[in-house]
Design a protein around this motif. Structure first.
Motif, short mmCIF file in Angstrom:
data_model
loop_
_atom_site.label_atom_id
_atom_site.label_comp_id
_atom_site.label_asym_id
_atom_site.label_seq_id
_atom_site.Cartn_x
_atom_site.Cartn_y
_atom_site.Cartn_z
N VAL A 339 0.81 -1.20 -0.03
CA VAL A 339 0.11 0.13 -0.15
C VAL A 339 1.04 1.23 0.01
O VAL A 339 2.08 1.30 0.21
CB VAL A 339 -0.95 0.07 1.28
CG1 VAL A 339 -1.97 -1.00 1.16
CG2 VAL A 339 -0.09 0.16 2.55
N GLN A 340 0.24 1.97 -0.60
CA GLN A 340 0.75 3.80 -0.28
C GLN A 340 0.04 4.44 0.94
O GLN A 340 -1.12 4.18 0.89
CB GLN A 340 0.96 4.45 -1.68
CG GLN A 340 1.50 4.07 -2.66
CD GLN A 340 1.50 4.68 -3.88
OE1 GLN A 340 0.57 5.77 -4.14
NE2 GLN A 340 2.44 4.31 -4.97
N LEU A 341 0.80 5.18 1.59
CA LEU A 341 0.04 5.87 2.60
C LEU A 341 -0.41 7.19 2.30
O LEU A 341 0.37 7.83 1.44
CB LEU A 341 0.98 5.92 3.93
CG LEU A 341 1.81 4.79 4.43
CD1 LEU A 341 2.65 5.07 5.60
CD2 LEU A 341 0.80 3.62 4.80
N GLY A 342 -1.72 7.51 2.89
CA GLY A 342 -2.17 9.02 2.51
C GLY A 342 -2.29 9.61 3.93
O GLY A 342 -1.41 9.83 4.55
N VAL A 343 -3.54 10.09 4.09
CA VAL A 343 -3.77 11.17 5.24
C VAL A 343 -3.66 10.32 6.53
O VAL A 343 -4.24 9.21 6.61
CB VAL A 343 -5.00 11.71 5.06
CG1 VAL A 343 -5.60 12.48 6.28
CG2 VAL A 343 -5.29 12.56 3.85
N ARG A 344 -3.04 11.00 7.71
CA ARG A 344 -3.38 10.29 8.78
C ARG A 344 -4.09 10.89 9.76
O ARG A 344 -3.77 12.07 9.86
CB ARG A 344 -1.77 10.21 9.50
CG ARG A 344 -1.43 9.41 10.45
CD ARG A 344 -0.03 9.37 10.98
NE ARG A 344 0.66 8.59 10.00
CZ ARG A 344 0.87 7.18 10.25
NH1 ARG A 344 0.32 6.31 11.43
NH2 ARG A 344 1.71 6.43 9.63
N GLU A 345 -4.73 10.34 10.76
CA GLU A 345 -5.42 11.08 11.64
C GLU A 345 -5.38 10.12 12.82
O GLU A 345 -6.15 9.20 13.08
CB GLU A 345 -6.85 11.34 11.05
CG GLU A 345 -7.88 11.95 12.35
CD GLU A 345 -9.18 11.96 11.73
OE1 GLU A 345 -10.03 12.78 12.63
OE2 GLU A 345 -9.51 11.70 10.82
N GLY A 346 -4.68 10.54 14.00
CA GLY A 346 -4.37 9.95 15.17
C GLY A 346 -4.00 8.55 14.72
O GLY A 346 -2.86 8.42 14.33
#
Length: 382
Positions: A339-346
């Motif tokens: 996978v590729q990482l996108g937006v991170r929230e907490g």
């Protein structure tokens, strides 16, 4: 001979036993036991990337109120924390000297007006003398020299009248100036813009003190709205724009969020810190927030409406590749998905890849490979 046969029999039996044990051992290696894992559902929904900046609140307007003339303070009608209306008289100075100055200017005006009346009368007399001299000259009784003398006297009278008129105007101006100076002994709170009441933040003098002109008496602030100020680095600067919504938190009111918006973004970075100033407008109708409070400003810099979301503990790095292990549909094996990482929230993160559905392994990934058998288990929590 019998002894040799016995030895051979023992060797054969030993080889058979070793071969059986070896074959059994090889079989055990080929059959890997199911690894215990724990899973969580892959979410599909909205996720936001937040930035948190530390800053402070400032009054949206702050200015001193000063008397325009010098004098002894007779009375101050406001103190720290009081609300002040636009145009309200907040202090009174001793006005005896200014009353006397006004009376003197008014007397000078009366004298100037009397002199003007005298000049007007003198001009009238000169005009009559001029008319008589003209008639006598026409009859040949008066000489040209006598006529010239009368004419010069009339011109002098006209000039004197103009001087007296100017003297009256100057005296009237002096009266008006004295009246204005007298009015300045009543110190008013005046400002431009929104006429709504404002608060007294500081008081610099007390009754009985002599204050020089333009020396500060009190400081007035406007705390609705407030201005929040924080600084951002070059990395975060492009992600901010005027009008963005900001959530404000302060230790004075824990677990409470105050709404604000970005009002101004500095076009330059400070040379000393390499940061840019950001100003936000914070509505403060109930005036609970105060200038000087430290705040934490949370800004949504990116938001994805329909994202595939997994817990960040599900992420695994294998051979310099980031991915996750999904549980197969029958719940028996682990499936590797890069996978590729996108937006991170907490502790939640957006993952971008193909065929990412179902349940993701969040504990026990270190025990499995792609296609490894797994079994669901509950891990103890600390």
């Amino acid at each position: 001979m019998n002894h040799l046969n016995t030895v051979l029999s023992v060797l054969v039996i030993t080889v058979l036993i070793i071969g059986c044990d070896s074959e059994h051992s090889t079989g055990k290696q080929r059959v890997r036991p199911a690894a215990p894992v724990e899973v969580a559902a892959v979410e599909v929904g909205s996720i936001r990337e937040m930035r948190v900046f530390s800053g402070a609140l400032e009054a949206s307007a702050s200015f001193p109120i000063s008397p325009k003339v010098s004098g002894l303070i007779k009375e101050i009608g406001v103190d720290i924390g009081d609300l002040v209306q636009q145009g309200e008289v907040i202090a009174t100075l001793d006005d005896a000297e200014y009353q006397q100055a006004l009376a003197q200017a008014q007397a000078d005006l009366l004298v100037a007006r009397a002199n003007l009346m005298q000049s007007e009368s003198h001009l009238t007399i000169s005009q009559r003398a001029m008319q008589r001299s003209r008639v006598l000259r026409e009859r040949g009784v008066a000489s040209e020299a006598e006529y010239d003398i009368v004419q010069s006297e009339q011109l002098a009278a006209e000039a004197q009248l103009e001087v007296q008129r100017a003297q009256v105007q100057r005296a009237e101006s002096a009266v008006e100036t004295a009246r204005i100076q007298l009015g300045y002994t009543k110190v008013q709170a005046l400002w431009s813009g929104d006429p709504s009441p404002r608060s007294v933040a500081e008081r610099y003098a007390d009754e009985g003190q002599t204050l020089n002109a333009l020396s500060p008496l009190i400081r007035i602030v406007d705390i609705d709205p407030l201005t929040g100020v924080f600084f951002v680095s070059e990395k975060d600067y492009p992600q901010l724009s005027v009008g963005q919504v900001v959530d404000i938190e302060t230790d004075a009111y824990p677990n409470e969020i105050f709404q604000a918006t970005i009002e101004r973004i500095a076009p330059v970075f400070q040379e000393s810190s390499r940061q840019a100033r950001i100003e936000i407008t914070v509505p403060n109708h109930d005036t609970r927030l105060k200038p000087g409070m430290f705040v934490r400003a949370q800004v949504v810099v990116k938001e994805v409406a329909q994202a595939q979301i997994v817990p960040d503990m599900a992420l695994v790095t294998r051979s310099d590749s980031t991915g996750i292990f999904l549980l197969s549909e029958d719940g028996q094996t682990a499936r590797w998905r890069p996978v590729q990482l996108g937006v991170r929230e907490g502790d939640r993160v957006q993952v971008i890849g193909e065929d990412i559905l179902g349940q993701v392994i969040v504990l026990g990934q270190q025990l499995v490979e792609d296609g490894s058998p797994v079994s669901l288990a509950s891990f103890p929590t600390e």
